[in-house]
Motif scaffolding. Structure first.
Motif, PDB file in Angstrom:
ATOM      1  N   THR A  33     -42.319 -20.063 -89.626  1.00  0.00           N
ATOM      2  CA  THR A  33     -43.514 -19.539 -89.744  1.00  0.00           C
ATOM      3  C   THR A  33     -43.807 -17.846 -89.799  1.00  0.00           C
ATOM      4  OG1 THR A  33     -44.389 -21.679 -88.683  1.00  0.00           O
ATOM      5  CG2 THR A  33     -45.954 -19.783 -88.863  1.00  0.00           C
ATOM      6  N   ALA A  34     -43.116 -17.266 -88.915  1.00  0.00           N
ATOM      7  CA  ALA A  34     -43.385 -15.883 -88.795  1.00  0.00           C
ATOM      8  C   ALA A  34     -42.944 -15.306 -89.906  1.00  0.00           C
ATOM      9  CB  ALA A  34     -42.598 -15.360 -87.477  1.00  0.00           C
ATOM     10  N   GLN A  35     -41.854 -15.630 -90.357  1.00  0.00           N
ATOM     11  CA  GLN A  35     -41.300 -15.056 -91.817  1.00  0.00           C
ATOM     12  C   GLN A  35     -42.374 -15.416 -92.917  1.00  0.00           C
ATOM     13  OE1 GLN A  35     -39.678 -16.947 -89.698  1.00  0.00           O
ATOM     14  NE2 GLN A  35     -37.246 -16.585 -89.881  1.00  0.00           N
TER      15      GLN A  35
ATOM     16  N   SER B 238     -45.358 -13.137 -92.527  1.00  0.00           N
ATOM     17  CA  SER B 238     -45.054 -11.779 -93.082  1.00  0.00           C
ATOM     18  C   SER B 238     -45.129 -11.781 -94.466  1.00  0.00           C
ATOM     19  CB  SER B 238     -43.946 -11.351 -92.360  1.00  0.00           C
ATOM     20  OG  SER B 238     -43.517  -9.925 -92.792  1.00  0.00           O
TER      21      SER B 238
ATOM     22  N   GLN C  40     -52.258 -20.403 -85.495  1.00  0.00           N
ATOM     23  CA  GLN C  40     -51.864 -19.350 -84.467  1.00  0.00           C
ATOM     24  C   GLN C  40     -53.311 -18.975 -83.487  1.00  0.00           C
ATOM     25  OE1 GLN C  40     -49.784 -15.796 -85.738  1.00  0.00           O
ATOM     26  NE2 GLN C  40     -48.013 -17.155 -86.286  1.00  0.00           N
TER      27      GLN C  40
END
Length: 296
Positions: A129-131, A134, A161
């Motif tokens: 998710t974070a990648q 971004s 989030q």
């Protein structure tokens, strides 16, 4: 220029091969196939052109085989071949290999927004998710063919989030989409953000706009139905939930079909008994990834 070169150097397989590649990249299938018949069929560039032609014709099995062979042979159109193979793999649901191919394409050509967008989608599907967020955020912040779609997906992840303010900020900054399905997706995300901000009136207006833009977009009907049930408009809420069930892919594991069916049955029994209904909204909402726009 390549067509002129071919006319001046008839019979040169390198020129014919280059012409086939150029026509394939422009979706000119007839001309590409004509030149492929004359070119060396075993060369990496001929294999790449044949793979592009096969993919545009919908013959994905042949396309995948040709593109893999072309890449193994070091075709001169590696970026395009990696991207097209990655898109085929996304369409097949093979997100792991697609992630690898599209990552390589994006690294070789950072301006390849197609590779970057679908690379982000693969990371999203693989729960990176974070990648993914971004990459979506980066694409949403620059002019390009995927700016609006990336912005909507970024907003969706920000909602996951618990950041509805950031989701609405991104939606407000991207160009308004024009395709009905894209409008429906954006307005559904907008509505969910407003629900999180305890503004059900604005949320309902957004969900209605989504359903009007694309009546076949199931999540809009799901959200309208859930909101109406919360407001104790049970009969209309059930009708919207039933529309969602007709549109949803029952085989999709994250579509929440079983939960929605259970809710509809409970609501019908409640109406028959004359009672009211309490509802845990999150218990019946499907995973948003199920509703992403795919390869087009």
């Amino acid at each position: 220029a390549l067509d002129r070169a071919r006319e001046l150097d008839m019979g040169n397989p390198a020129t014919q091969r280059a012409s086939a590649v150029a026509h394939a990249l422009q979706n000119d299938l007839a001309a590409a196939e004509d030149q492929l018949r004359l070119a060396d069929p075993a060369s990496p560039d001929s294999l790449a052109a044949a793979g592009l032609v096969a993919s545009l014709k919908g013959d994905n099995a042949v396309a995948g085989e040709k593109l893999r062979d072309a890449l193994a042979g070091k075709t001169s159109i590696e970026d395009e071949s990696l991207t097209r193979l990655g898109l085929l793999l996304v369409e097949q649901g093979n997100y792991g290999e697609a992630l690898t191919r599209l990552d390589e394409a994006a690294r070789k050509n950072p301006a390849n927004d197609t590779a970057r967008y679908f690379h982000a989608l693969c990371m999203d599907r693989q729960h990176l998710t974070a990648q993914a967020l971004s990459e979506y955020d980066s694409l949403a912040g620059k002019n390009g063919p995927y700016q609006s779609r990336a912005g909507v997906q970024a907003a969706r992840l920000h909602l996951a989030q618990q950041n509805p303010d950031r989701a609405l900020q991104i939606i407000g900054q991207i160009p308004p989409p024009t395709l009905p399905a894209d409008v429906a997706e954006l307005e559904t995300v907008r509505g969910r953000a407003n629900m999180m901000l305890n503004d059900p009136d604005t949320a309902q207006a957004a969900f209605r706009k989504a359903a009007q833009a694309d009546p076949s977009y199931g999540p809009a009907h799901l959200e309208i139905g859930l909101l109406l049930v919360q407001r104790q408009d049970i009969s209309e809420g059930v009708r919207e939930l039933e529309r969602y069930l007709k549109l949803a892919d029952e085989s999709a594991p994250d579509a929440g079909v079983a939960q929605v069916k259970t809710l509809v049955d409970q609501l019908r029994r409640s109406v028959e008994s004359g009672g009211t209904v309490g509802m845990n909204r999150t218990a019946v909402e499907p995973d948003d990834r199920t509703n992403e726009r795919g390869v087009s």
